[in-house]
Design a protein around this motif. Structure first.
Motif, short mmCIF file in Angstrom:
data_model
loop_
_atom_site.label_atom_id
_atom_site.label_comp_id
_atom_site.label_asym_id
_atom_site.label_seq_id
_atom_site.Cartn_x
_atom_site.Cartn_y
_atom_site.Cartn_z
N GLY A 43 0.78 -1.23 0.00
CA GLY A 43 0.00 0.00 0.00
C GLY A 43 0.81 1.28 0.00
N TYR A 44 2.14 1.18 -0.10
CA TYR A 44 3.00 2.36 -0.14
C TYR A 44 3.32 2.68 -1.60
N HIS A 45 3.19 3.95 -1.97
CA HIS A 45 3.53 4.38 -3.32
C HIS A 45 4.74 5.31 -3.21
N LEU A 46 5.88 4.83 -3.72
CA LEU A 46 7.16 5.46 -3.44
C LEU A 46 8.03 5.62 -4.68
N ARG A 47 9.10 6.37 -4.49
CA ARG A 47 10.18 6.45 -5.46
C ARG A 47 11.49 6.40 -4.67
N THR A 59 5.36 9.22 -3.24
CA THR A 59 5.04 9.99 -4.45
C THR A 59 3.82 10.86 -4.22
N ASP A 60 3.03 10.54 -3.19
CA ASP A 60 1.85 11.32 -2.84
C ASP A 60 2.23 12.36 -1.78
N PRO A 61 2.11 13.65 -2.08
CA PRO A 61 2.51 14.67 -1.10
C PRO A 61 1.67 14.65 0.18
N GLY A 62 0.50 14.03 0.17
CA GLY A 62 -0.34 13.97 1.36
C GLY A 62 -0.15 12.71 2.18
N ALA A 63 0.91 11.95 1.91
CA ALA A 63 1.14 10.69 2.63
C ALA A 63 1.37 10.95 4.11
N ALA A 64 0.99 10.00 4.94
CA ALA A 64 1.10 10.13 6.40
C ALA A 64 2.49 9.77 6.91
#
Length: 102
Positions: A43-47, A59-64
């Motif tokens: 469930g993590y979307h990363l680079r 990659t999502d600026p609103g990630a916790a």
């Protein structure tokens, strides 16, 4: 080959230590894409931000969370694939810089 990946998820309020599993068809260490596939399945979307040690940012600026750092890799063999930099630093500070003659 089966690899257990120990990693840290860094949040504003602290660090959470987690584990993941990577299955490889050959006898090699996981590559960047192997880590990304495992983390995406969780469930993590990363680079990739840094490669040594592997550090990923969302990659999502609103990630916790702020980042994910790979701490250790267990391939079932005796050697460990990431050195403990804190331990190395402590040992370097305890040992003299130049050996003293007897």
């Amino acid at each position: 080959m089966e690899c257990i990946v120990y990693f840290d998820v860094v949040h504003d309020e602290g660090v959470k230590e987690l584990r993941g599993l990577i299955f490889l068809n050959d006898d090699r260490l996981p590559a960047e894409q192997d880590y990304l596939n495992m983390l995406t399945d969780m469930g993590y979307h990363l680079r990739l931000e840094k490669s040594d040690p592997p550090t990923f940012v969302p990659t999502d600026p609103g990630a916790a969370y702020k980042e994910i750092r790979i701490r250790r890799l267990d391939t079932g063999k005796e050697e460990d694939h990431y050195e403990d930099k804190n331990l190395k630093s402590m040992v370097a500070n305890l040992l003299p810089n130049k050996p003293k003659s007897l």
